[in-house]
Design a protein around this motif. Structure first.
Motif, PDB file in Angstrom:
ATOM      1  N   CYS A 132      -4.277 -13.429  13.133  1.00  0.00           N
ATOM      2  CA  CYS A 132      -3.775 -14.550  12.330  1.00  0.00           C
ATOM      3  C   CYS A 132      -2.256 -14.596  12.420  1.00  0.00           C
ATOM      4  O   CYS A 132      -1.597 -13.587  12.589  1.00  0.00           O
ATOM      5  CB  CYS A 132      -4.139 -14.367  10.856  1.00  0.00           C
ATOM      6  SG  CYS A 132      -5.872 -14.116  10.543  1.00  0.00           S
ATOM      7  N   ASN A 134       1.433 -15.201  10.502  1.00  0.00           N
ATOM      8  CA  ASN A 134       1.916 -14.811   9.168  1.00  0.00           C
ATOM      9  C   ASN A 134       1.711 -15.927   8.158  1.00  0.00           C
ATOM     10  O   ASN A 134       1.436 -15.682   6.990  1.00  0.00           O
ATOM     11  CB  ASN A 134       3.391 -14.431   9.224  1.00  0.00           C
ATOM     12  CG  ASN A 134       3.615 -13.138   9.988  1.00  0.00           C
ATOM     13  OD1 ASN A 134       2.692 -12.355  10.153  1.00  0.00           O
ATOM     14  ND2 ASN A 134       4.825 -12.933  10.459  1.00  0.00           N
ATOM     15  N   HIS A 137      -2.097 -16.108   6.406  1.00  0.00           N
ATOM     16  CA  HIS A 137      -2.705 -15.000   5.657  1.00  0.00           C
ATOM     17  C   HIS A 137      -3.448 -15.534   4.435  1.00  0.00           C
ATOM     18  O   HIS A 137      -2.881 -16.245   3.609  1.00  0.00           O
ATOM     19  CB  HIS A 137      -1.651 -13.994   5.215  1.00  0.00           C
ATOM     20  CG  HIS A 137      -1.036 -13.252   6.368  1.00  0.00           C
ATOM     21  ND1 HIS A 137      -0.012 -12.354   6.195  1.00  0.00           N
ATOM     22  CD2 HIS A 137      -1.288 -13.260   7.695  1.00  0.00           C
ATOM     23  CE1 HIS A 137       0.333 -11.851   7.360  1.00  0.00           C
ATOM     24  NE2 HIS A 137      -0.433 -12.392   8.290  1.00  0.00           N
ATOM     25  N   CYS A 151      -8.736 -15.583   7.085  1.00  0.00           N
ATOM     26  CA  CYS A 151      -7.726 -14.649   7.592  1.00  0.00           C
ATOM     27  C   CYS A 151      -7.621 -13.494   6.593  1.00  0.00           C
ATOM     28  O   CYS A 151      -7.127 -13.670   5.483  1.00  0.00           O
ATOM     29  CB  CYS A 151      -6.384 -15.357   7.760  1.00  0.00           C
ATOM     30  SG  CYS A 151      -5.087 -14.280   8.388  1.00  0.00           S
ATOM     31  N   THR A 152      -8.100 -12.303   6.971  1.00  0.00           N
ATOM     32  CA  THR A 152      -8.082 -11.130   6.087  1.00  0.00           C
ATOM     33  C   THR A 152      -7.440  -9.957   6.810  1.00  0.00           C
ATOM     34  O   THR A 152      -7.375  -9.912   8.039  1.00  0.00           O
ATOM     35  CB  THR A 152      -9.508 -10.727   5.658  1.00  0.00           C
ATOM     36  OG1 THR A 152     -10.275 -10.466   6.831  1.00  0.00           O
ATOM     37  CG2 THR A 152     -10.158 -11.824   4.838  1.00  0.00           C
ATOM     38  N   TYR A 153      -7.019  -8.986   6.009  1.00  0.00           N
ATOM     39  CA  TYR A 153      -6.381  -7.780   6.553  1.00  0.00           C
ATOM     40  C   TYR A 153      -7.465  -6.751   6.815  1.00  0.00           C
ATOM     41  O   TYR A 153      -8.146  -6.286   5.896  1.00  0.00           O
ATOM     42  CB  TYR A 153      -5.352  -7.243   5.568  1.00  0.00           C
ATOM     43  CG  TYR A 153      -4.534  -6.092   6.111  1.00  0.00           C
ATOM     44  CD1 TYR A 153      -3.491  -6.329   6.983  1.00  0.00           C
ATOM     45  CD2 TYR A 153      -4.809  -4.781   5.759  1.00  0.00           C
ATOM     46  CE1 TYR A 153      -2.734  -5.294   7.483  1.00  0.00           C
ATOM     47  CE2 TYR A 153      -4.057  -3.739   6.254  1.00  0.00           C
ATOM     48  CZ  TYR A 153      -3.021  -4.006   7.117  1.00  0.00           C
ATOM     49  OH  TYR A 153      -2.270  -2.965   7.609  1.00  0.00           O
ATOM     50  N   TRP A 158      -3.958  -8.450  10.531  1.00  0.00           N
ATOM     51  CA  TRP A 158      -4.528  -9.661   9.948  1.00  0.00           C
ATOM     52  C   TRP A 158      -5.363 -10.334  11.027  1.00  0.00           C
ATOM     53  O   TRP A 158      -4.863 -10.691  12.082  1.00  0.00           O
ATOM     54  CB  TRP A 158      -3.430 -10.592   9.446  1.00  0.00           C
ATOM     55  CG  TRP A 158      -2.784 -10.104   8.201  1.00  0.00           C
ATOM     56  CD1 TRP A 158      -1.712  -9.283   8.096  1.00  0.00           C
ATOM     57  CD2 TRP A 158      -3.173 -10.417   6.868  1.00  0.00           C
ATOM     58  NE1 TRP A 158      -1.401  -9.060   6.784  1.00  0.00           N
ATOM     59  CE2 TRP A 158      -2.275  -9.757   5.992  1.00  0.00           C
ATOM     60  CE3 TRP A 158      -4.171 -11.210   6.303  1.00  0.00           C
ATOM     61  CZ2 TRP A 158      -2.373  -9.849   4.612  1.00  0.00           C
ATOM     62  CZ3 TRP A 158      -4.254 -11.305   4.927  1.00  0.00           C
ATOM     63  CH2 TRP A 158      -3.374 -10.620   4.096  1.00  0.00           C
ATOM     64  N   ARG A 159      -6.650 -10.515  10.748  1.00  0.00           N
ATOM     65  CA  ARG A 159      -7.577 -11.089  11.729  1.00  0.00           C
ATOM     66  C   ARG A 159      -8.463 -12.133  11.050  1.00  0.00           C
ATOM     67  O   ARG A 159      -8.675 -12.087   9.836  1.00  0.00           O
ATOM     68  CB  ARG A 159      -8.475 -10.016  12.346  1.00  0.00           C
ATOM     69  CG  ARG A 159      -7.743  -8.968  13.129  1.00  0.00           C
ATOM     70  CD  ARG A 159      -8.734  -7.911  13.618  1.00  0.00           C
ATOM     71  NE  ARG A 159      -8.089  -6.851  14.335  1.00  0.00           N
ATOM     72  CZ  ARG A 159      -7.936  -6.830  15.650  1.00  0.00           C
ATOM     73  NH1 ARG A 159      -8.389  -7.831  16.371  1.00  0.00           N
ATOM     74  NH2 ARG A 159      -7.326  -5.829  16.232  1.00  0.00           N
ATOM     75  N   TRP A 160      -8.997 -13.039  11.879  1.00  0.00           N
ATOM     76  CA  TRP A 160      -9.956 -14.014  11.387  1.00  0.00           C
ATOM     77  C   TRP A 160     -11.331 -13.358  11.351  1.00  0.00           C
ATOM     78  O   TRP A 160     -11.782 -12.781  12.318  1.00  0.00           O
ATOM     79  CB  TRP A 160     -10.005 -15.242  12.297  1.00  0.00           C
ATOM     80  CG  TRP A 160      -8.772 -16.070  12.260  1.00  0.00           C
ATOM     81  CD1 TRP A 160      -7.787 -16.135  13.179  1.00  0.00           C
ATOM     82  CD2 TRP A 160      -8.396 -16.977  11.223  1.00  0.00           C
ATOM     83  NE1 TRP A 160      -6.804 -17.003  12.799  1.00  0.00           N
ATOM     84  CE2 TRP A 160      -7.161 -17.546  11.582  1.00  0.00           C
ATOM     85  CE3 TRP A 160      -8.960 -17.361  10.015  1.00  0.00           C
ATOM     86  CZ2 TRP A 160      -6.494 -18.468  10.785  1.00  0.00           C
ATOM     87  CZ3 TRP A 160      -8.295 -18.287   9.230  1.00  0.00           C
ATOM     88  CH2 TRP A 160      -7.082 -18.834   9.605  1.00  0.00           C
TER      89      TRP A 160
END
Length: 163
Positions: A132, A134, A137, A151-153, A158-160
Protein backbone atom coordinates in the motif's frame (compact mmCIF):
# COMPACT_ATOMS: atom_id res chain seq x y z
CA UNK A 1 91.67 -37.80 19.38
CA UNK A 2 90.22 -36.57 22.67
CA UNK A 3 87.31 -38.35 24.28
CA UNK A 4 84.26 -35.99 24.21
CA UNK A 5 82.64 -37.78 27.18
CA UNK A 6 85.32 -37.01 29.72
CA UNK A 7 85.16 -33.91 31.86
CA UNK A 8 87.12 -31.00 30.43
CA UNK A 9 90.37 -29.99 31.98
CA UNK A 10 90.24 -26.73 33.97
CA UNK A 11 92.15 -23.87 32.35
CA UNK A 12 95.63 -23.23 33.52
CA UNK A 13 96.06 -20.26 35.87
CA UNK A 14 97.33 -17.01 34.38
CA UNK A 15 100.99 -16.36 34.44
CA UNK A 16 102.11 -13.37 36.52
CA UNK A 17 103.34 -10.32 34.65
CA UNK A 18 106.77 -11.12 33.28
CA UNK A 19 108.03 -7.52 33.20
CA UNK A 20 110.14 -6.50 36.13
CA UNK A 21 108.73 -4.01 38.64
CA UNK A 22 111.26 -1.30 37.73
CA UNK A 23 110.05 -1.22 34.08
CA UNK A 24 106.40 -0.87 35.15
CA UNK A 25 107.27 2.19 37.26
CA UNK A 26 109.07 3.78 34.33
CA UNK A 27 105.99 3.42 32.10
CA UNK A 28 103.81 5.21 34.66
CA UNK A 29 106.33 7.96 35.22
CA UNK A 30 106.86 8.49 31.47
CA UNK A 31 103.09 8.76 30.86
CA UNK A 32 102.62 11.21 33.72
CA UNK A 33 105.52 13.35 32.48
CA UNK A 34 104.06 13.57 28.97
CA UNK A 35 100.67 14.63 30.37
CA UNK A 36 102.21 17.42 32.46
CA UNK A 37 104.38 18.63 29.54
CA UNK A 38 101.30 18.86 27.30
CA UNK A 39 99.40 20.85 29.90
CA UNK A 40 102.30 23.33 30.23
CA UNK A 41 102.59 23.82 26.48
CA UNK A 42 98.89 24.52 26.09
CA UNK A 43 98.91 26.94 29.04
CA UNK A 44 101.93 28.86 27.65
CA UNK A 45 100.37 29.09 24.18
CA UNK A 46 97.30 30.88 25.52
CA UNK A 47 99.27 33.59 27.33
CA UNK A 48 99.76 35.66 24.17
CA UNK A 49 96.03 36.30 23.84
CA UNK A 50 94.52 39.16 25.73
CA UNK A 51 91.04 38.85 27.14
CA UNK A 52 88.42 40.92 25.34
CA UNK A 53 85.87 42.82 27.34
CA UNK A 54 82.45 42.95 25.82
CA UNK A 55 80.75 46.19 26.70
CA UNK A 56 77.28 46.87 25.52
CA UNK A 57 76.43 50.48 24.88
CA UNK A 58 72.91 51.40 25.91
CA UNK A 59 70.66 52.12 22.94
CA UNK A 60 67.75 54.49 22.82
CA UNK A 61 64.41 52.76 22.48
CA UNK A 62 61.49 54.58 20.94
CA UNK A 63 58.04 53.08 21.32
CA UNK A 64 55.05 54.47 19.48
CA UNK A 65 51.57 53.23 20.29
CA UNK A 66 48.72 53.94 17.90
CA UNK A 67 45.16 53.09 18.84
CA UNK A 68 42.67 53.09 16.00
CA UNK A 69 38.96 53.15 16.65
CA UNK A 70 36.99 51.71 13.74
CA UNK A 71 34.09 53.60 12.28
CA UNK A 72 30.74 51.95 12.87
CA UNK A 73 29.73 49.89 9.86
CA UNK A 74 26.29 49.32 8.45
CA UNK A 75 23.98 47.02 10.37
CA UNK A 76 22.86 43.97 8.41
CA UNK A 77 19.46 42.54 9.21
CA UNK A 78 18.34 39.29 7.61
CA UNK A 79 14.65 38.67 7.26
CA UNK A 80 13.60 35.04 7.23
CA UNK A 81 10.22 34.15 5.80
CA UNK A 82 8.30 31.44 7.62
CA UNK A 83 7.56 28.39 5.53
CA UNK A 84 3.95 27.28 5.38
CA UNK A 85 3.31 23.91 6.99
CA UNK A 86 1.64 21.38 4.72
CA UNK A 87 -2.02 20.81 5.46
CA UNK A 88 -3.62 17.44 6.14
CA UNK A 89 -3.99 15.04 3.23
CA UNK A 90 -7.58 14.29 2.33
CA UNK A 91 -8.34 10.92 0.80
CA UNK A 92 -11.72 10.45 -0.87
CA UNK A 93 -12.96 6.89 -1.08
CA UNK A 94 -15.90 6.00 -3.29
CA UNK A 95 -17.84 2.92 -2.44
CA UNK A 96 -19.42 1.05 -5.32
CA UNK A 97 -22.30 -1.33 -4.73
CA UNK A 98 -21.45 -4.90 -5.61
CA UNK A 99 -23.74 -6.63 -8.08
CA UNK A 100 -25.79 -9.50 -6.78
CA UNK A 101 -24.60 -12.98 -7.62
CA UNK A 102 -26.28 -14.82 -10.46
CA UNK A 103 -29.00 -17.24 -9.49
CA UNK A 104 -27.83 -19.85 -11.93
CA UNK A 105 -25.66 -21.63 -9.29
CA UNK A 106 -22.45 -19.63 -9.50
CA UNK A 107 -22.53 -18.31 -5.94
CA UNK A 108 -18.78 -17.55 -5.86
CA UNK A 109 -18.35 -15.82 -9.21
CA UNK A 110 -18.38 -12.05 -9.43
CA UNK A 111 -18.47 -9.65 -12.31
CA UNK A 112 -14.94 -9.22 -13.74
CA UNK A 113 -15.69 -5.71 -14.95
CA UNK A 114 -15.90 -4.22 -11.39
CA UNK A 115 -14.52 -0.76 -10.74
CA UNK A 116 -11.84 0.07 -8.16
CA UNK A 117 -12.21 3.15 -6.03
CA UNK A 118 -8.46 3.41 -5.32
CA UNK A 119 -6.01 2.83 -8.16
CA UNK A 120 -2.21 2.76 -8.29
CA UNK A 121 -0.11 5.61 -9.70
CA UNK A 122 -0.15 3.86 -13.07
CA UNK A 123 -3.98 3.66 -13.02
CA UNK A 124 -4.31 -0.08 -12.34
CA UNK A 125 -6.49 -1.70 -9.68
CA UNK A 126 -4.77 -3.17 -6.63
CA UNK A 127 -4.93 -6.86 -5.77
CA UNK A 128 -4.48 -8.64 -2.44
CA UNK A 129 -0.81 -8.97 -1.34
CA UNK A 130 0.47 -5.83 -3.03
CA UNK A 131 2.09 -3.05 -0.99
CA UNK A 132 0.00 0.00 0.00
CA UNK A 133 1.00 3.63 -0.43
CA UNK A 134 1.40 5.74 2.74
CA UNK A 135 -1.74 7.69 1.83
CA UNK A 136 -3.78 4.45 1.57
CA UNK A 137 -3.18 3.09 5.12
CA UNK A 138 -6.49 1.78 6.51
CA UNK A 139 -8.42 2.40 3.26
CA UNK A 140 -10.82 -0.10 1.67
CA UNK A 141 -11.25 -0.65 -2.08
CA UNK A 142 -12.13 -3.41 -4.51
CA UNK A 143 -9.99 -5.48 -6.85
CA UNK A 144 -10.52 -5.62 -10.60
CA UNK A 145 -12.69 -8.68 -9.95
CA UNK A 146 -14.86 -6.81 -7.41
CA UNK A 147 -13.51 -8.41 -4.18
CA UNK A 148 -13.16 -6.04 -1.21
CA UNK A 149 -9.58 -5.45 0.02
CA UNK A 150 -8.23 -3.34 2.88
CA UNK A 151 -4.79 -1.78 3.46
CA UNK A 152 -3.55 -3.33 6.75
CA UNK A 153 -0.21 -3.71 8.50
CA UNK A 154 1.04 -7.29 8.31
CA UNK A 155 4.45 -8.96 8.00
CA UNK A 156 6.31 -5.72 8.81
CA UNK A 157 4.71 -3.87 5.88
CA UNK A 158 1.43 -2.28 4.78
CA UNK A 159 -0.27 -4.63 2.31
CA UNK A 160 -3.66 -5.05 0.67
CA UNK A 161 -5.56 -7.99 2.26
CA UNK A 162 -9.04 -9.38 1.72
CA UNK A 163 -11.56 -7.63 3.98
Amino acid sequence: MANPYTTPMPPTPRQPDTRPLRKRKRVWLGGSGLFIAGALIVGAGNSEQEPVEARVKPATTITATVTATPKPGPTVTETVKAKAEPGPTVTVTKTAAAKAADTNGDSGSQDSTGTCSIVSNSGNCYSAGQFCRNSDHGAITTTAGGARIKCTYSSNAWRWTYA
